[in-house]
Design an enzyme around this catalytic site. Structure first.
Site, PDB file in Angstrom:
ATOM      1  N   ASP A  34     -31.113  31.289  29.534  1.00  0.00           N
ATOM      2  CA  ASP A  34     -32.069  30.353  29.476  1.00  0.00           C
ATOM      3  C   ASP A  34     -32.606  31.678  28.369  1.00  0.00           C
ATOM      4  OD1 ASP A  34     -31.234  28.489  30.322  1.00  0.00           O
ATOM      5  OD2 ASP A  34     -33.523  28.699  31.657  1.00  0.00           O
ATOM      6  N   GLU A  36     -31.762  34.545  26.885  1.00  0.00           N
ATOM      7  CA  GLU A  36     -31.209  34.845  25.709  1.00  0.00           C
ATOM      8  C   GLU A  36     -30.703  32.978  24.484  1.00  0.00           C
ATOM      9  OE1 GLU A  36     -27.151  36.679  26.511  1.00  0.00           O
ATOM     10  OE2 GLU A  36     -27.472  34.980  27.858  1.00  0.00           O
ATOM     11  N   ASP A  38     -33.881  31.707  24.638  1.00  0.00           N
ATOM     12  CA  ASP A  38     -36.128  31.443  24.429  1.00  0.00           C
ATOM     13  C   ASP A  38     -35.813  33.170  23.012  1.00  0.00           C
ATOM     14  OD1 ASP A  38     -36.270  29.798  25.871  1.00  0.00           O
ATOM     15  OD2 ASP A  38     -37.045  31.031  27.390  1.00  0.00           O
ATOM     16  N   SER A  83     -31.162  -8.534  24.053  1.00  0.00           N
ATOM     17  CA  SER A  83     -31.315  -7.748  25.052  1.00  0.00           C
ATOM     18  C   SER A  83     -29.699  -8.508  26.133  1.00  0.00           C
ATOM     19  CB  SER A  83     -32.341  -8.777  26.489  1.00  0.00           C
ATOM     20  OG  SER A  83     -32.421  -9.894  26.223  1.00  0.00           O
ATOM     21  N   LEU A  84     -29.243  -8.333  27.347  1.00  0.00           N
ATOM     22  CA  LEU A  84     -27.686  -8.952  27.775  1.00  0.00           C
ATOM     23  C   LEU A  84     -28.257 -10.112  28.635  1.00  0.00           C
ATOM     24  CD1 LEU A  84     -26.454  -5.595  28.132  1.00  0.00           C
ATOM     25  CD2 LEU A  84     -25.756  -6.935  26.974  1.00  0.00           C
ATOM     26  N   GLU A 113     -19.994   0.427  30.917  1.00  0.00           N
ATOM     27  CA  GLU A 113     -20.850   1.079  31.199  1.00  0.00           C
ATOM     28  C   GLU A 113     -21.863   0.870  32.242  1.00  0.00           C
ATOM     29  OE1 GLU A 113     -22.168   0.621  27.399  1.00  0.00           O
ATOM     30  OE2 GLU A 113     -20.886   1.087  26.498  1.00  0.00           O
ATOM     31  N   LYS A 115     -25.523   0.166  33.199  1.00  0.00           N
ATOM     32  CA  LYS A 115     -26.813   0.157  33.084  1.00  0.00           C
ATOM     33  C   LYS A 115     -27.795   0.653  33.379  1.00  0.00           C
ATOM     34  CE  LYS A 115     -29.254  -4.568  32.003  1.00  0.00           C
ATOM     35  NZ  LYS A 115     -30.405  -3.719  31.784  1.00  0.00           N
ATOM     36  N   ASP A 117     -31.750   2.442  33.259  1.00  0.00           N
ATOM     37  CA  ASP A 117     -32.571   1.586  33.590  1.00  0.00           C
ATOM     38  C   ASP A 117     -34.069   2.714  33.501  1.00  0.00           C
ATOM     39  OD1 ASP A 117     -34.314   0.040  33.933  1.00  0.00           O
ATOM     40  OD2 ASP A 117     -34.565   0.563  37.349  1.00  0.00           O
ATOM     41  N   ARG A 136     -37.417  -1.171  20.745  1.00  0.00           N
ATOM     42  CA  ARG A 136     -37.560  -2.094  20.664  1.00  0.00           C
ATOM     43  C   ARG A 136     -38.786  -2.905  19.900  1.00  0.00           C
ATOM     44  NH1 ARG A 136     -34.281  -6.010  25.242  1.00  0.00           N
ATOM     45  NH2 ARG A 136     -34.907  -7.834  24.754  1.00  0.00           N
ATOM     46  N   GLU A 173     -30.475   4.160  26.016  1.00  0.00           N
ATOM     47  CA  GLU A 173     -31.768   4.456  26.858  1.00  0.00           C
ATOM     48  C   GLU A 173     -32.146   5.311  26.695  1.00  0.00           C
ATOM     49  OE1 GLU A 173     -31.794   1.291  26.809  1.00  0.00           O
ATOM     50  OE2 GLU A 173     -32.902   1.269  29.597  1.00  0.00           O
ATOM     51  N   TYR A 225     -24.882   4.014  24.163  1.00  0.00           N
ATOM     52  CA  TYR A 225     -24.182   3.367  24.648  1.00  0.00           C
ATOM     53  C   TYR A 225     -23.581   1.768  22.984  1.00  0.00           C
ATOM     54  CZ  TYR A 225     -28.903   0.880  25.806  1.00  0.00           C
ATOM     55  OH  TYR A 225     -29.920   0.231  24.998  1.00  0.00           O
ATOM     56  N   LYS A 288     -19.267  -5.228  28.156  1.00  0.00           N
ATOM     57  CA  LYS A 288     -18.396  -5.407  26.763  1.00  0.00           C
ATOM     58  C   LYS A 288     -17.120  -5.881  26.317  1.00  0.00           C
ATOM     59  CE  LYS A 288     -22.573  -2.605  26.302  1.00  0.00           C
ATOM     60  NZ  LYS A 288     -22.730  -1.121  25.587  1.00  0.00           N
ATOM     61  N   LYS A 312     -26.205  -6.451  37.537  1.00  0.00           N
ATOM     62  CA  LYS A 312     -27.248  -6.259  37.988  1.00  0.00           C
ATOM     63  C   LYS A 312     -26.988  -6.010  39.195  1.00  0.00           C
ATOM     64  CE  LYS A 312     -31.534  -6.573  36.393  1.00  0.00           C
ATOM     65  NZ  LYS A 312     -31.888  -6.853  35.653  1.00  0.00           N
ATOM     66  N   CYS A 406     -60.388  -0.692  64.384  1.00  0.00           N
ATOM     67  CA  CYS A 406     -60.110   0.949  63.812  1.00  0.00           C
ATOM     68  C   CYS A 406     -59.145   1.722  64.063  1.00  0.00           C
ATOM     69  CB  CYS A 406     -61.763   1.340  63.090  1.00  0.00           C
ATOM     70  SG  CYS A 406     -61.476   2.131  61.574  1.00  0.00           S
ATOM     71  N   CYS A 409     -61.864   5.117  64.309  1.00  0.00           N
ATOM     72  CA  CYS A 409     -63.677   4.913  64.538  1.00  0.00           C
ATOM     73  C   CYS A 409     -64.031   3.414  65.972  1.00  0.00           C
ATOM     74  CB  CYS A 409     -64.434   4.806  63.462  1.00  0.00           C
ATOM     75  SG  CYS A 409     -64.758   3.148  63.167  1.00  0.00           S
ATOM     76  N   CYS A 424     -62.293  -3.143  58.321  1.00  0.00           N
ATOM     77  CA  CYS A 424     -62.900  -2.005  58.787  1.00  0.00           C
ATOM     78  C   CYS A 424     -64.353  -1.942  58.884  1.00  0.00           C
ATOM     79  CB  CYS A 424     -62.903  -0.651  60.170  1.00  0.00           C
ATOM     80  SG  CYS A 424     -63.586  -0.153  60.785  1.00  0.00           S
ATOM     81  N   CYS A 430     -67.278   5.827  59.838  1.00  0.00           N
ATOM     82  CA  CYS A 430     -65.767   5.594  60.111  1.00  0.00           C
ATOM     83  C   CYS A 430     -65.426   6.735  58.850  1.00  0.00           C
ATOM     84  CB  CYS A 430     -64.828   4.343  59.431  1.00  0.00           C
ATOM     85  SG  CYS A 430     -63.697   4.295  59.856  1.00  0.00           S
TER      86      CYS A 430
HETATM   87  S1  IVH Z   1     -26.138  -3.046  25.491  1.00  0.00           S
HETATM   88  C1  IVH Z   1     -26.526  -5.955  22.242  1.00  0.00           C
HETATM   89  N1  IVH Z   1     -25.511  -0.705  27.280  1.00  0.00           N
HETATM   90  O1  IVH Z   1     -30.375  -3.545  29.288  1.00  0.00           O
HETATM   91  C2  IVH Z   1     -26.286  -4.707  23.267  1.00  0.00           C
HETATM   92  N2  IVH Z   1     -27.692  -2.452  26.970  1.00  0.00           N
HETATM   93  O2  IVH Z   1     -30.880  -6.072  29.218  1.00  0.00           O
HETATM   94  C3  IVH Z   1     -26.985  -3.866  23.529  1.00  0.00           C
HETATM   95  N3  IVH Z   1     -29.452  -1.823  28.827  1.00  0.00           N
HETATM   96  O3  IVH Z   1     -31.828  -3.808  26.238  1.00  0.00           O
HETATM   97  C4  IVH Z   1     -27.635  -3.719  24.850  1.00  0.00           C
HETATM   98  N4  IVH Z   1     -27.889   0.170  30.060  1.00  0.00           N
HETATM   99  O4  IVH Z   1     -32.556  -1.149  26.865  1.00  0.00           O
HETATM  100  C5  IVH Z   1     -26.300  -1.831  27.113  1.00  0.00           C
HETATM  101  N5  IVH Z   1     -24.856   0.544  29.020  1.00  0.00           N
HETATM  102  C6  IVH Z   1     -25.971  -0.461  28.011  1.00  0.00           C
HETATM  103  C7  IVH Z   1     -27.276  -0.571  28.979  1.00  0.00           C
HETATM  104  C8  IVH Z   1     -28.035  -1.438  27.809  1.00  0.00           C
HETATM  105  C9  IVH Z   1     -28.983  -0.522  29.615  1.00  0.00           C
HETATM  106  C10 IVH Z   1     -30.967  -1.968  28.473  1.00  0.00           C
HETATM  107  C11 IVH Z   1     -31.429  -1.892  26.983  1.00  0.00           C
HETATM  108  C12 IVH Z   1     -30.950  -3.528  27.291  1.00  0.00           C
HETATM  109  C13 IVH Z   1     -31.033  -4.095  27.979  1.00  0.00           C
HETATM  110  C14 IVH Z   1     -30.860  -5.755  28.106  1.00  0.00           C
END
Ligand code: IVH
Length: 667
Positions: A34, A36, A38, A83-84, A113, A115, A117, A136, A173, A225, A288, A312, A406, A409, A424, A430
């Site tokens: 680290d 080096e 810096d 979204s998915l 892959e 997912k 969070d 987004r 993400e 991703y 996918k 999920k 309580c 007290c 209480c 108290c």
């Molecule tokens: S693909 C068109 N891959 O999950 C496909 N999304 O519930 C676009 N997320 O909005 C998404 N890990 O924020 C994809 N390996 C992954 C992901 C992922 C997390 C999130 C992403 C998306 C949300 C959908």
């Protein structure tokens, strides 16, 4: 050195630093220390400072963050951010496979892959340079957070090699690893802020911060991703992402190409267990269809792609023994039962305590001491007990008797209609309630008393130096300097802090009193509405409701507070001591000149910082918002205002004023 030699050194240093950044943050295999690293960064910084003509927004020195913004501009997504669809069971998943395979009339390969969070982001690269990053938002349009994204060290500012498409968006993400999450929450608690409930909220809150320097300090990461581009040359998603890895992106190596449903299910069950060893949160798996042509055939619904689905995970649960229940008493007297558990590993941390919420929850689940209970960590960081394994219960077990008095007290507990918790009622006798009120009084957003922390309050109370808020003002340095861990200096600081607090404005005093439902903002409105404490005490409910933002519930709570003789006397004593119990002359005279006006602040200013300007706007009754809309009255513009913002303001016909014009308005 000639100018061209300098330029060469700068380029070489930038390239070198980018490579070490990549090795450290993406590959996790640094080649230098680290220190080096810096040194290299410092060398580059020096050269850039001395030769400003070679400055570049993409230099690794710019990762520390630029100017503070007053609001984010919005930008359109070239391809919508969808979204998915979610699945929760093997059955749902089989339906997805059946549906997909029926449409394309073949069994495709799938990429699996994790997912992640966190918060979705779309990053644009042109000719190998990062040009823009957009959240987004509503899927079509989001906040432009480029400067904040540039502080994330695992995101390349310039790409490696020369195989990348000329122009593309890459999506991923933004995450906050558990380790940074814990550090930040500790800091927040110390500063008197509420901790973030989970790493996702922390990441999202951080990304929306207006000061990139603070963002740089919080250690975010980003997993990529998805490539969104018209000109990707690869045939499959897996290939496209594998190649993106060679441009310098952190494409997770947990990604797998699966040929059968069985392989996919194995991937899922492996990560359902293994996720507890990951340094960041995931909440499922994404599956996918791998081939881009097949993806095209499947297309999209209005919200989700038909070629991908998420599976999920169930919230993580563990079974462990409930050793004991203790009861905590809060500042308002509310009782919270807490489960003391046999320590158990859950979602990456060891859990010893969990929330039991209230008596009803305990009764519904029939939770008993010595039971084997299920502990769950949902999205929230505080685990909770969600059920009991009754098959493991001993015959001698008896239903739990909830406390009736309580624990602190001994006063008999009461239940208030509409409230789930027991209370209480012994507000004045108290100890945790009194200590809680004093801690609130001294906190940063209330009287902001420097030199006293929560521990000092405990100490002073336990040693009987203070028995309520007003006693803080009769403390004397000689008495307290002999206390454990105090000494001359800290005693002096404490006394000065207490004395200084007499300068805090009326609104802060009102907040500090701890009247139920009178938070920071309500206290400001209240102070402006009543002007001094005597008229507040004298007001009836109808008069209180007349004040901006004071509703029935708050009005009743204020009436109750001053109807209590002890609280009223305490307030009057604070007035006698010299705390500000009325609006200052200047607050009185000018408090309303900006009433009804809404300001957006942008650019950099000469006399005041943006925070100070915001305070001035509020002080004079105006409102500051972060984005420009039809409701904006004025754009308070400093130097360096972006052209997009100016265009928008002009289009909406909003008045633009300078710092001086603004100061004239309030003078
Ligand atoms: S693909 C068109 N891959 O999950 C496909 N999304 O519930 C676009 N997320 O909005 C998404 N890990 O924020 C994809 N390996 C992954 C992901 C992922 C997390 C999130 C992403 C998306 C949300 C959908």
């Amino acid at each position: 050195m000639t100018k061209s030699q300098i330029k060469e050194s700068i380029d070489r240093l930038r390239e070198n630093i980018n490579r070490h950044n990549y090795l450290y943050y993406v590959k996790s295999s640094p080649e230098i220390t680290d220190f080096e690293f810096d040194q290299l960064l410092k060398e580059l910084e020096d050269l850039e400072n001395k030769n400003p003509e070679f400055a570049s927004p993409l230099s690794p020195t710019k990762r520390v963050g630029n100017d503070i913004l007053s609001s984010f501009e919005q930008g359109d997504h070239k391809f919508p951010m969808l979204s998915l669809g979610n699945t929760y069971s093997e059955e749902d998943l089989n339906e997805f496979f059946d549906r997909t395979e029926k449409t394309i009339e073949t069994t495709p390969n799938y990429t699996c892959e994790l997912k992640f969070d966190g918060v979705a982001i779309s990053i644009t690269y042109e000719n190998g340079n990062l040009t823009k990053a957009i959240t987004r938002g509503d899927g079509n349009r989001g906040d432009i957070v480029t400067d904040n994204i540039k502080t994330i060290k695992s995101i390349p500012l310039t790409l490696m090699g020369n195989d990348y498409p000329e122009s593309f968006e890459i999506r991923g993400e933004v995450l906050m690893p558990f380790s940074s999450f814990e550090t930040i929450n500790e800091e927040r608690i110390q500063e008197g802020n509420d901790p973030f409930a989970n790493p996702r909220n922390a990441a999202s809150g951080t990304l929306k911060m207006l000061d990139p320097k603070v963002v740089a300090h919080r250690k975010l990461d980003c997993m990529l991703y998805y490539m969104a581009s018209d000109s990707v040359s690869e045939i499959t998603h897996f290939e496209a992402m594998t190649n993106a890895r060679t441009y310098g992106f952190k494409v997770p190596d947990t990604m797998r190409l699966c040929k059968t449903r069985e392989e996919i299910k194995e991937f899922i069950s492996y990560w359902d267990k293994e996720r507890e060893n990951l340094p960041y949160a995931i909440d499922g798996v994404v599956i996918k269809v791998n081939n881009f042509d097949l993806q095209k055939q499947l297309g999209f619904t209005s919200k989700t792609p038909r070629w991908a689905i998420s599976y999920k995970f169930k919230a993580e649960q563990e079974l462990t023994k409930l050793n004991d229940i203790t009861y905590q008493v809060g500042r308002t007297g509310a009782i919270t039962p807490v489960a003391n558990l046999e320590p158990v590993q859950l979602a990456g941390t060891i859990v010893k305590r969990a929330s039991l919420h209230n008596a009803d929850q305990i009764a519904i689940h029939d939770i008993r001491i010595n039971d084997m209970v299920y502990v769950e960590k949902g999205g929230e960081i505080i685990p909770k007990v969600v059920g009991v394994d009754k098959t493991k219960r001993e015959n001698s077990s008896e239903p739990l008797q909830y406390i009736t008095t309580c624990p602190e007290c001994n006063t008999e507990l009461i239940r208030i209609e509409g409230e789930a918790k027991h209370f209480c009622p012994n507000e004045t006798g108290c100890p945790p309630q009194i200590k809680g009120r004093i801690k609130h009084f001294i906190s940063r957003k209330a009287m902001n008393i420097d030199g006293i922390g929560e521990e000092t309050v405990e100490l002073l109370f336990d040693k009987k130096y203070i028995k309520d808020i007003t006693d803080l003002y009769s403390l004397n340095a000689d008495d307290i300097k002999v206390l454990d861990g105090m000494g001359d200096k800290s005693a002096e600081q404490l006394i000065t802090g207490v004395e200084e607090s007499k300068k805090m404005p009326f609104a802060s005093v009102l907040f500090a009193l701890g009247i139920r439902y009178v938070g920071e903002t309500v206290a400001k409105k209240l102070a402006r509405g009543v002007k001094n404490i005597d008229s507040l005490i004298a007001m009836n409910k109808e008069e209180l409701i007349e004040i901006d933002e004071i509703g029935e519930k708050i009005a009743e709570s204020i009436i109750d507070f001053f109807a209590d003789e002890t609280k009223k006397q305490m307030t009057l004593k604070l007035k006698e001591i010299g705390l500000k119990m009325e609006l200052e002359e200047e607050e009185l005279n000018n408090s309303d000149v900006l009433k009804g006006l809404t300001f957006v602040i942008t650019g950099t200013f000469e006399k005041y910082s943006r925070e100070e300007l915001q305070l001035l706007i509020e002080k004079y009754g105006g409102k500051k918002t972060s984005s420009i809309s039809k409701k904006t009255s004025y754009l308070l513009a400093g130097k360096n205002v972006g052209p997009a913002k100016m265009q928008k303001v002009e289009k909406l016909g909003i008045n633009i004023i300078s710092e001086n014009e603004f100061l004239n308005m309030i003078e």
